[in-house]
Design an enzyme around this catalytic site. Sequence first.
Site, PDB file in Angstrom:
ATOM      1  N   GLN A   1      32.974  34.872  39.102  1.00 15.68           N
ATOM      2  CA  GLN A   1      33.345  33.557  38.602  1.00 15.68           C
ATOM      3  C   GLN A   1      33.114  32.458  39.637  1.00 15.68           C
ATOM      4  O   GLN A   1      32.976  32.713  40.838  1.00 15.68           O
ATOM      5  CB  GLN A   1      34.817  33.549  38.179  1.00 15.68           C
ATOM      6  CG  GLN A   1      35.108  34.347  36.919  1.00 15.68           C
ATOM      7  CD  GLN A   1      36.550  34.168  36.489  1.00 15.68           C
ATOM      8  OE1 GLN A   1      37.345  35.096  36.567  1.00 15.68           O
ATOM      9  NE2 GLN A   1      36.904  32.976  36.036  1.00 15.68           N
ATOM     10  N   HIS A   2      33.088  31.222  39.127  1.00 18.00           N
ATOM     11  CA  HIS A   2      33.205  29.983  39.908  1.00 18.00           C
ATOM     12  C   HIS A   2      31.975  29.573  40.717  1.00 18.00           C
ATOM     13  O   HIS A   2      31.908  28.428  41.167  1.00 18.00           O
ATOM     14  CB  HIS A   2      34.391  30.035  40.883  1.00 18.00           C
ATOM     15  CG  HIS A   2      35.690  30.408  40.286  1.00 18.00           C
ATOM     16  ND1 HIS A   2      36.223  29.778  39.179  1.00 18.00           N
ATOM     17  CD2 HIS A   2      36.584  31.371  40.622  1.00 18.00           C
ATOM     18  CE1 HIS A   2      37.388  30.319  38.877  1.00 18.00           C
ATOM     19  NE2 HIS A   2      37.635  31.295  39.731  1.00 18.00           N
TER      20      HIS A   2
ATOM     21  N   ASP B   1      33.740  38.013  35.353  1.00 23.33           N
ATOM     22  CA  ASP B   1      34.064  39.424  35.609  1.00 23.33           C
ATOM     23  C   ASP B   1      35.476  39.793  35.193  1.00 23.33           C
ATOM     24  O   ASP B   1      35.700  40.867  34.618  1.00 23.33           O
ATOM     25  CB  ASP B   1      33.802  39.788  37.068  1.00 23.33           C
ATOM     26  CG  ASP B   1      34.442  38.844  38.078  1.00 23.33           C
ATOM     27  OD1 ASP B   1      35.189  37.912  37.674  1.00 23.33           O
ATOM     28  OD2 ASP B   1      34.184  39.014  39.280  1.00 23.33           O
TER      29      ASP B   1
END
Length: 493
Positions: free
Chosen positions: A84-85, A245
Amino acid sequence: MPPRTVVIGVDSSTQSAKAAFVDAGTGQLLAAGRAPHAVTGGAGARESDPEVWWQALRDAVAAGLKESGVAASAVTGIAVAGQQHGLVVLDRAGRPLRPAMLWNDTRSAPQAAALTTALGGPEAWTARTGSVPVASITASKWQWLREKDPEIAAAAAAVRLPHDFLTERLAGTAVTDPGDASGTGWYSTATGAYDPELLELICLDAALLPEVAETGAARIGSLTAEAADALGLPAGIAVAAGTGDNMSAAVGLGLGGAGLLDHPVLSLGTSGTVFAASRTRPASTALAGFAAADGTYLPLACTLNCTLAVDKVAALLGLERDDAVPGGEAVLLPYLDGERTPDLPTASGLLTGLRHDTTPQQLLGAAYEGAVFTVLRALDELLRACGLDPADPEVAARPLRLIGGGAQGHTWVETVRRLSGRPLIVPGSGQLVAMGAAALAAAAATGEDPVAIAAGWNTDEDTQLPAVQRDSATWERVGSALERAAGPLLGGA
């Protein structure tokens, strides 16, 4: 007997790509190809070249095809679950303009603090996005890029998350999902769309962003001829929107609207996370109030320092991972890369409570205790965000599902068991993110619900461990050390 159909679930994590080849009817894991990623940077920087992710995906699929022995023609769908991110900026040809800033890159902590203030404080952010900006959130990284490398920011023709980048390479379509989008800081979980005021705040043109699919299981296109040639797969197979994820792991566990709700999960990996699927929209400033991949919500707390930090301490001491014993009087707060929960982006590791008779094995045990304490401390807040009372005996008796690489380690499991006082379930499948992605792929190919698919698969048997008495003395000792050190030694609370 009908021919076997196969789906591919890709777990594109910080360290590697894994491609799980799964029997779409039974959930049997036929093979899992792997290929490494490369992470560079120091002094808070953590970056990867997105082209390495694409090559690793190709290599992992090739390895999985070879290992499984299935015909490529049997594959009917593919989905990517990614870390992520991360901030991926592309030129007009879809090529990266610079290495991607990863989730655990803490350089944007000042920008996160400034963004929090600019909108009116933590509560204002939580009301819109479900989360308060921290260094990991993509909006903070975009602000950092605008300030530190404005020429690259101005040249960006597209802004993507890691899983978006890979999905676009597969289908040629710029699409994300609500789950991963909810970790950007510019997507509103209240409206289910990008927030125009937040985009204006960070000077990000919505035209640079992918469309948001209804769920991570939505079929957003088909495998292009170019991608099919690169992967050795049939052109035209279903490509799902995919997700982050953690959202994918929830699907793999059968958590969501068609499965288990409000049951906590603890993931022990590079990061340590605790999360649950819920119909209640989270609104706690202490948590990340994510959307889930299936239309529910996924309140989550994440720590930066988990298995890698403990492995580093073991290496410094010259010990194996399971050489640890309980820490005794020693307390080790293993914040080797700063910390996200609690929000201590500039913190470093802290060791206290040493005595003449403290052993190396106790120091390693203290590292485990510090890492586990940090992620477990958010569990009560998580349960409250799901609308539950943590003190309710029924809630307190709910088992904690333990996943991630650490769930395969004896000392990790026993430390969680000792400090939580809860019964544990260790799922038999060690590839939950990839299995969740495979369920998304199967759903994209068939139109069924991905959580129902995953819950119905006949996967490996889980290990169930009964509760033991909680080690309250260690819990209070670590908590006291954190409370006393947070301001003067760790850089704030």
